[in-house]
Scaffold this motif. Structure first.
Motif, PDB file in Angstrom:
ATOM      1  N   SER A 124       0.798  -1.413   0.091  1.00 56.41           N
ATOM      2  CA  SER A 124       0.354   0.207  -0.197  1.00 56.41           C
ATOM      3  C   SER A 124       0.786   0.996  -0.269  1.00 56.41           C
ATOM      4  O   SER A 124       0.444   2.174  -0.290  1.00 56.41           O
ATOM      5  CB  SER A 124      -1.106   0.388   1.101  1.00 56.41           C
ATOM      6  OG  SER A 124      -0.337   0.113   2.212  1.00 56.41           O
ATOM      7  N   CYS A 180       0.266   0.816  -4.139  1.00 54.96           N
ATOM      8  CA  CYS A 180      -0.186   1.933  -4.399  1.00 54.96           C
ATOM      9  C   CYS A 180       0.117   3.370  -4.208  1.00 54.96           C
ATOM     10  O   CYS A 180      -0.382   4.140  -4.735  1.00 54.96           O
ATOM     11  CB  CYS A 180      -1.681   1.115  -3.760  1.00 54.96           C
ATOM     12  SG  CYS A 180      -3.046   2.815  -3.700  1.00 54.96           S
ATOM     13  N   CYS A 228      -1.245   4.473  -1.495  1.00 55.49           N
ATOM     14  CA  CYS A 228      -2.120   5.470  -0.390  1.00 55.49           C
ATOM     15  C   CYS A 228      -1.768   5.460   0.937  1.00 55.49           C
ATOM     16  O   CYS A 228      -2.059   6.876   1.764  1.00 55.49           O
ATOM     17  CB  CYS A 228      -3.361   4.253  -0.763  1.00 55.49           C
ATOM     18  SG  CYS A 228      -2.791   2.725   0.025  1.00 55.49           S
ATOM     19  N   GLY A 254      -1.726   9.464   5.125  1.00 55.02           N
ATOM     20  CA  GLY A 254      -2.411   8.869   4.128  1.00 55.02           C
ATOM     21  C   GLY A 254      -3.851   7.533   4.647  1.00 55.02           C
ATOM     22  O   GLY A 254      -3.781   7.535   5.795  1.00 55.02           O
ATOM     23  N   GLU A 255      -4.631   7.542   3.692  1.00 50.27           N
ATOM     24  CA  GLU A 255      -5.226   6.535   4.178  1.00 50.27           C
ATOM     25  C   GLU A 255      -5.326   5.356   3.530  1.00 50.27           C
ATOM     26  O   GLU A 255      -5.135   5.661   2.085  1.00 50.27           O
ATOM     27  CB  GLU A 255      -7.375   6.981   4.133  1.00 50.27           C
ATOM     28  CG  GLU A 255      -7.740   7.093   5.913  1.00 50.27           C
ATOM     29  CD  GLU A 255      -9.025   8.076   5.314  1.00 50.27           C
ATOM     30  OE1 GLU A 255     -10.253   7.438   4.838  1.00 50.27           O
ATOM     31  OE2 GLU A 255      -9.171   9.157   5.568  1.00 50.27           O
ATOM     32  N   LEU A 256      -6.127   3.938   4.168  1.00 56.09           N
ATOM     33  CA  LEU A 256      -6.094   3.337   2.419  1.00 56.09           C
ATOM     34  C   LEU A 256      -7.418   3.304   1.786  1.00 56.09           C
ATOM     35  O   LEU A 256      -8.084   3.537   1.852  1.00 56.09           O
ATOM     36  CB  LEU A 256      -6.337   2.139   3.459  1.00 56.09           C
ATOM     37  CG  LEU A 256      -5.598   1.297   4.606  1.00 56.09           C
ATOM     38  CD1 LEU A 256      -6.239  -0.446   5.374  1.00 56.09           C
ATOM     39  CD2 LEU A 256      -3.860   0.596   3.585  1.00 56.09           C
ATOM     40  N   CYS A 257      -6.711   3.222   0.578  1.00 50.84           N
ATOM     41  CA  CYS A 257      -7.399   3.391  -0.741  1.00 50.84           C
ATOM     42  C   CYS A 257      -8.760   1.868  -0.316  1.00 50.84           C
ATOM     43  O   CYS A 257      -8.084   0.486   0.398  1.00 50.84           O
ATOM     44  CB  CYS A 257      -6.840   3.164  -1.785  1.00 50.84           C
ATOM     45  SG  CYS A 257      -6.889   1.710  -2.529  1.00 50.84           S
ATOM     46  N   GLU A 258      -9.642   2.141  -1.073  1.00 52.80           N
ATOM     47  CA  GLU A 258     -10.683   0.740  -1.274  1.00 52.80           C
ATOM     48  C   GLU A 258     -10.331  -0.221  -1.224  1.00 52.80           C
ATOM     49  O   GLU A 258     -10.026  -1.437  -0.746  1.00 52.80           O
ATOM     50  CB  GLU A 258     -11.941   0.813  -1.895  1.00 52.80           C
ATOM     51  CG  GLU A 258     -12.637   1.725  -1.167  1.00 52.80           C
ATOM     52  CD  GLU A 258     -13.435   1.885   0.431  1.00 52.80           C
ATOM     53  OE1 GLU A 258     -13.381   0.945   0.842  1.00 52.80           O
ATOM     54  OE2 GLU A 258     -13.519   2.040   1.239  1.00 52.80           O
ATOM     55  N   CYS A 302      -6.858  -1.197  -0.937  1.00 48.25           N
ATOM     56  CA  CYS A 302      -5.809  -1.607   0.231  1.00 48.25           C
ATOM     57  C   CYS A 302      -6.695  -2.398   0.973  1.00 48.25           C
ATOM     58  O   CYS A 302      -5.836  -3.265   1.796  1.00 48.25           O
ATOM     59  CB  CYS A 302      -4.600  -1.021   0.227  1.00 48.25           C
ATOM     60  SG  CYS A 302      -3.400  -0.342  -1.260  1.00 48.25           S
ATOM     61  N   LYS A 303      -7.400  -1.670   1.468  1.00 47.38           N
ATOM     62  CA  LYS A 303      -8.125  -2.011   2.937  1.00 47.38           C
ATOM     63  C   LYS A 303      -8.924  -3.240   2.658  1.00 47.38           C
ATOM     64  O   LYS A 303      -8.817  -3.883   3.058  1.00 47.38           O
ATOM     65  CB  LYS A 303      -9.843  -0.819   2.937  1.00 47.38           C
ATOM     66  CG  LYS A 303     -10.144  -0.983   4.289  1.00 47.38           C
ATOM     67  CD  LYS A 303     -11.307   0.336   4.638  1.00 47.38           C
ATOM     68  CE  LYS A 303     -11.727   0.069   5.382  1.00 47.38           C
ATOM     69  NZ  LYS A 303     -12.985   0.458   6.077  1.00 47.38           N
TER      70      LYS A 303
END
Length: 131
Positions: free
Chosen positions: A44, A48, A50, A79-83, A85-86
């Motif tokens: 991630s 990615c 994110c 940051g925040e996990l994208c959908e 990666c989540k």
């Protein structure tokens, strides 16, 4: 997770664990699932993007209170996990929980009791539980 849900989860794992009944199989699958969680977090960041890691020395002084440190301590994660990666991480953590429950089953341990005891130990030791 409520104790009943945790026990149900552990029982369900016991019903569906077919291929990896050996303690050696479960230990190696548990370790592999730990690695897959770590790899998913790393990807991630590296693939990615994110999440980013911005690591610095934690701001600690000899006069700082524990509450002050708690407020200033940083996870080094931005940051925040994208959908995507989540979703991957939720699946990998789920597999990790599966093999943890399988390990408990083979060893005759109850995951919910372990979690309750650990929570009580943390609450009892408080700040002395720091690691």
């Amino acid at each position: 997770m409520k104790d009943g849900n945790c026990m149900e989860f552990q029982q369900t794992v016991g019903q569906y664990l077919i291929r990896h009944r050996s303690i050696l199989d479960v230990l190696s699958k548990f370790q592999e699932s730990n690695s897959r969680v770590n790899r998913a977090v790393a990807k991630s960041v590296t693939s990615c993007g994110c999440l980013t890691v911005q690591a610095n020395r934690q701001p600690v002084t000899s006069t700082m209170s524990l509450d002050d440190f708690r407020k200033q301590a940083d996870s080094h994660l931005q940051g925040e996990l994208c959908e995507h990666c989540k979703d991957i991480l939720e699946n990998e953590v789920g597999a990790n929980l599966f093999y943890l429950a399988a390990l408990c089953n083979i060893l005759g341990l109850e995951l919910s009791e372990i979690m309750t005891r650990e929570k009580d130990r943390i609450n009892t030791l408080g700040v002395f539980n720091l690691s």
